[in-house]
Motif scaffolding. Structure first.
Motif, PDB file in Angstrom:
ATOM      1  N   ALA A   1      -0.797   0.044 -14.231  1.00  0.00           N
ATOM      2  CA  ALA A   1      -0.944  -0.899 -13.120  1.00  0.00           C
ATOM      3  C   ALA A   1      -2.304  -1.586 -13.126  1.00  0.00           C
ATOM      4  CB  ALA A   1      -0.726  -0.174 -11.799  1.00  0.00           C
ATOM      5  N   SER A   2      -3.333  -0.935 -13.667  1.00  0.00           N
ATOM      6  CA  SER A   2      -4.675  -1.504 -13.610  1.00  0.00           C
ATOM      7  C   SER A   2      -5.099  -2.209 -14.895  1.00  0.00           C
ATOM      8  CB  SER A   2      -5.691  -0.414 -13.270  1.00  0.00           C
ATOM      9  OG  SER A   2      -5.753   0.542 -14.305  1.00  0.00           O
ATOM     10  N   GLU A   3      -4.416  -1.945 -16.001  1.00  0.00           N
ATOM     11  CA  GLU A   3      -4.825  -2.487 -17.300  1.00  0.00           C
ATOM     12  C   GLU A   3      -4.499  -3.972 -17.449  1.00  0.00           C
ATOM     13  OE1 GLU A   3      -4.548  -1.108 -21.977  1.00  0.00           O
ATOM     14  OE2 GLU A   3      -3.450   0.007 -20.452  1.00  0.00           O
ATOM     15  N   TYR A   4      -3.373  -4.410 -16.910  1.00  0.00           N
ATOM     16  CA  TYR A   4      -2.920  -5.793 -17.073  1.00  0.00           C
ATOM     17  C   TYR A   4      -2.428  -6.361 -15.743  1.00  0.00           C
ATOM     18  CZ  TYR A   4      -2.831  -4.349 -21.955  1.00  0.00           C
ATOM     19  OH  TYR A   4      -3.187  -3.867 -23.192  1.00  0.00           O
ATOM     20  N   THR A   5      -2.381  -7.691 -15.684  1.00  0.00           N
ATOM     21  CA  THR A   5      -1.784  -8.389 -14.556  1.00  0.00           C
ATOM     22  C   THR A   5      -0.490  -9.018 -15.055  1.00  0.00           C
ATOM     23  OG1 THR A   5      -3.962  -8.888 -13.659  1.00  0.00           O
ATOM     24  CG2 THR A   5      -2.122 -10.207 -12.839  1.00  0.00           C
ATOM     25  N   TYR A   6       0.605  -8.793 -14.341  1.00  0.00           N
ATOM     26  CA  TYR A   6       1.896  -9.304 -14.811  1.00  0.00           C
ATOM     27  C   TYR A   6       2.870  -9.442 -13.658  1.00  0.00           C
ATOM     28  CZ  TYR A   6       2.812  -4.292 -14.699  1.00  0.00           C
ATOM     29  OH  TYR A   6       2.918  -2.980 -14.303  1.00  0.00           O
ATOM     30  N   THR A   7       3.913 -10.235 -13.903  1.00  0.00           N
ATOM     31  CA  THR A   7       5.022 -10.361 -12.965  1.00  0.00           C
ATOM     32  C   THR A   7       6.243  -9.693 -13.587  1.00  0.00           C
ATOM     33  OG1 THR A   7       5.709 -12.501 -13.858  1.00  0.00           O
ATOM     34  CG2 THR A   7       4.164 -12.527 -12.011  1.00  0.00           C
ATOM     35  N   VAL A   8       7.133  -9.257 -12.727  1.00  0.00           N
ATOM     36  CA  VAL A   8       8.333  -8.543 -13.173  1.00  0.00           C
ATOM     37  C   VAL A   8       9.549  -9.163 -12.495  1.00  0.00           C
ATOM     38  CG1 VAL A   8       9.521  -6.323 -13.218  1.00  0.00           C
ATOM     39  CG2 VAL A   8       7.035  -6.398 -13.383  1.00  0.00           C
ATOM     40  N   GLU A   9      10.606  -9.404 -13.299  1.00  0.00           N
ATOM     41  CA  GLU A   9      11.865  -9.908 -12.751  1.00  0.00           C
ATOM     42  C   GLU A   9      13.007  -9.055 -13.300  1.00  0.00           C
ATOM     43  OE1 GLU A   9      14.730 -13.874 -12.875  1.00  0.00           O
ATOM     44  OE2 GLU A   9      12.817 -13.893 -13.922  1.00  0.00           O
ATOM     45  N   LEU A  10      13.802  -8.483 -12.421  1.00  0.00           N
ATOM     46  CA  LEU A  10      14.984  -7.730 -12.838  1.00  0.00           C
ATOM     47  C   LEU A  10      16.012  -8.722 -13.366  1.00  0.00           C
ATOM     48  CD1 LEU A  10      16.495  -5.003 -12.951  1.00  0.00           C
ATOM     49  CD2 LEU A  10      17.416  -5.573 -10.694  1.00  0.00           C
ATOM     50  N   ILE A  11      16.417  -8.563 -14.638  1.00  0.00           N
ATOM     51  CA  ILE A  11      17.376  -9.506 -15.226  1.00  0.00           C
ATOM     52  C   ILE A  11      18.718  -8.862 -15.563  1.00  0.00           C
ATOM     53  CG2 ILE A  11      15.625 -11.108 -16.066  1.00  0.00           C
ATOM     54  CD1 ILE A  11      15.973  -9.879 -18.866  1.00  0.00           C
ATOM     55  N   GLY A  12      18.824  -7.552 -15.376  1.00  0.00           N
ATOM     56  CA  GLY A  12      20.108  -6.906 -15.631  1.00  0.00           C
ATOM     57  C   GLY A  12      20.090  -5.442 -15.248  1.00  0.00           C
ATOM     58  N   ALA A  13      21.262  -4.910 -14.946  1.00  0.00           N
ATOM     59  CA  ALA A  13      21.407  -3.491 -14.629  1.00  0.00           C
ATOM     60  C   ALA A  13      22.840  -3.091 -14.903  1.00  0.00           C
ATOM     61  CB  ALA A  13      21.051  -3.223 -13.174  1.00  0.00           C
ATOM     62  N   GLU A  14      22.999  -1.885 -15.439  1.00  0.00           N
ATOM     63  CA  GLU A  14      24.359  -1.390 -15.659  1.00  0.00           C
ATOM     64  C   GLU A  14      24.400   0.126 -15.616  1.00  0.00           C
ATOM     65  OE1 GLU A  14      26.102  -1.529 -19.795  1.00  0.00           O
ATOM     66  OE2 GLU A  14      24.271  -2.662 -20.173  1.00  0.00           O
TER      67      GLU A  14
ATOM     68  N   VAL B   1       4.313  15.505 -12.866  1.00  0.00           N
ATOM     69  CA  VAL B   1       3.832  14.531 -11.890  1.00  0.00           C
ATOM     70  C   VAL B   1       2.448  14.002 -12.257  1.00  0.00           C
ATOM     71  CG1 VAL B   1       3.168  14.223  -9.478  1.00  0.00           C
ATOM     72  CG2 VAL B   1       5.250  15.480 -10.035  1.00  0.00           C
ATOM     73  N   ALA B   2       1.514  14.872 -12.631  1.00  0.00           N
ATOM     74  CA  ALA B   2       0.136  14.444 -12.912  1.00  0.00           C
ATOM     75  C   ALA B   2       0.083  13.475 -14.090  1.00  0.00           C
ATOM     76  CB  ALA B   2      -0.751  15.657 -13.178  1.00  0.00           C
ATOM     77  N   GLU B   3       0.773  13.774 -15.184  1.00  0.00           N
ATOM     78  CA  GLU B   3       0.769  12.882 -16.355  1.00  0.00           C
ATOM     79  C   GLU B   3       1.400  11.540 -16.029  1.00  0.00           C
ATOM     80  OE1 GLU B   3       2.341  14.311 -20.034  1.00  0.00           O
ATOM     81  OE2 GLU B   3       0.942  15.991 -20.129  1.00  0.00           O
ATOM     82  N   ILE B   4       2.501  11.548 -15.299  1.00  0.00           N
ATOM     83  CA  ILE B   4       3.186  10.297 -14.956  1.00  0.00           C
ATOM     84  C   ILE B   4       2.335   9.475 -13.989  1.00  0.00           C
ATOM     85  CG2 ILE B   4       5.220   9.313 -13.822  1.00  0.00           C
ATOM     86  CD1 ILE B   4       6.820  11.659 -15.110  1.00  0.00           C
ATOM     87  N   GLU B   5       1.656  10.116 -13.048  1.00  0.00           N
ATOM     88  CA  GLU B   5       0.761   9.387 -12.147  1.00  0.00           C
ATOM     89  C   GLU B   5      -0.378   8.726 -12.925  1.00  0.00           C
ATOM     90  OE1 GLU B   5      -0.432  12.204  -9.143  1.00  0.00           O
ATOM     91  OE2 GLU B   5       1.237  11.628  -7.846  1.00  0.00           O
ATOM     92  N   ARG B   6      -0.972   9.423 -13.899  1.00  0.00           N
ATOM     93  CA  ARG B   6      -2.034   8.829 -14.721  1.00  0.00           C
ATOM     94  C   ARG B   6      -1.498   7.628 -15.484  1.00  0.00           C
ATOM     95  NH1 ARG B   6      -3.647  14.217 -15.246  1.00  0.00           N
ATOM     96  NH2 ARG B   6      -2.521  14.513 -17.195  1.00  0.00           N
ATOM     97  N   TRP B   7      -0.282   7.746 -16.056  1.00  0.00           N
ATOM     98  CA  TRP B   7       0.326   6.621 -16.774  1.00  0.00           C
ATOM     99  C   TRP B   7       0.533   5.440 -15.821  1.00  0.00           C
ATOM    100  CZ3 TRP B   7       5.056   4.412 -15.612  1.00  0.00           C
ATOM    101  CH2 TRP B   7       5.476   3.405 -16.474  1.00  0.00           C
ATOM    102  N   LEU B   8       1.057   5.685 -14.636  1.00  0.00           N
ATOM    103  CA  LEU B   8       1.293   4.617 -13.663  1.00  0.00           C
ATOM    104  C   LEU B   8      -0.014   3.920 -13.279  1.00  0.00           C
ATOM    105  CD1 LEU B   8       3.887   6.172 -11.206  1.00  0.00           C
ATOM    106  CD2 LEU B   8       4.189   4.108 -12.566  1.00  0.00           C
ATOM    107  N   ASN B   9      -1.050   4.699 -13.014  1.00  0.00           N
ATOM    108  CA  ASN B   9      -2.335   4.119 -12.627  1.00  0.00           C
ATOM    109  C   ASN B   9      -2.939   3.286 -13.753  1.00  0.00           C
ATOM    110  OD1 ASN B   9      -2.259   5.198 -10.045  1.00  0.00           O
ATOM    111  ND2 ASN B   9      -3.281   7.080 -10.669  1.00  0.00           N
ATOM    112  N   ARG B  10      -2.844   3.763 -14.990  1.00  0.00           N
ATOM    113  CA  ARG B  10      -3.363   3.021 -16.136  1.00  0.00           C
ATOM    114  C   ARG B  10      -2.563   1.749 -16.337  1.00  0.00           C
ATOM    115  NH1 ARG B  10      -1.541   2.107 -20.835  1.00  0.00           N
ATOM    116  NH2 ARG B  10      -0.023   3.765 -20.764  1.00  0.00           N
TER     117      ARG B  10
END
Length: 77
Positions: free
Chosen positions: A22-35, A11-20
């Motif tokens: 989310a804060s490093e870049y600004t971007y938009t996300v669009e789901l284009i496929g799932a299977e 949990v701690a490592e994944i939380e650090r990755w998520l925080n980094r």
């Protein structure tokens, strides 16, 4: 979970990755496929556009579920 060739565990490592991430870049996300790949294996493809190197990328999120939890996640172009 694995992203950019690096593996993060717990949990701690994944939380650090998520925080980094989310804060490093600004971007938009669009789901284009799932299977569904198998009984508990899935892949979702998202298109990202932002101020990161390259500016656009389609990422594949391959994951496996164990009950209601994600057991494994690999993010790759």
């Amino acid at each position: 979970m694995t992203d950019d060739g690096k593996t993060y565990q717990g949990v701690a490592e994944i939380e650090r990755w998520l925080n980094r991430a989310a804060s490093e870049y600004t971007y938009t996300v669009e789901l284009i496929g799932a299977e569904r790949l198998g009984a508990a294996d899935y892949v979702a493809t998202q298109h990202l556009e932002g101020n990161f190197p390259g500016g656009t990328v389609d990422l594949r999120y391959r994951f496996a579920l164990r009950g209601a939890s994600i057991e494994r996640l690999v993010i790759a172009p």
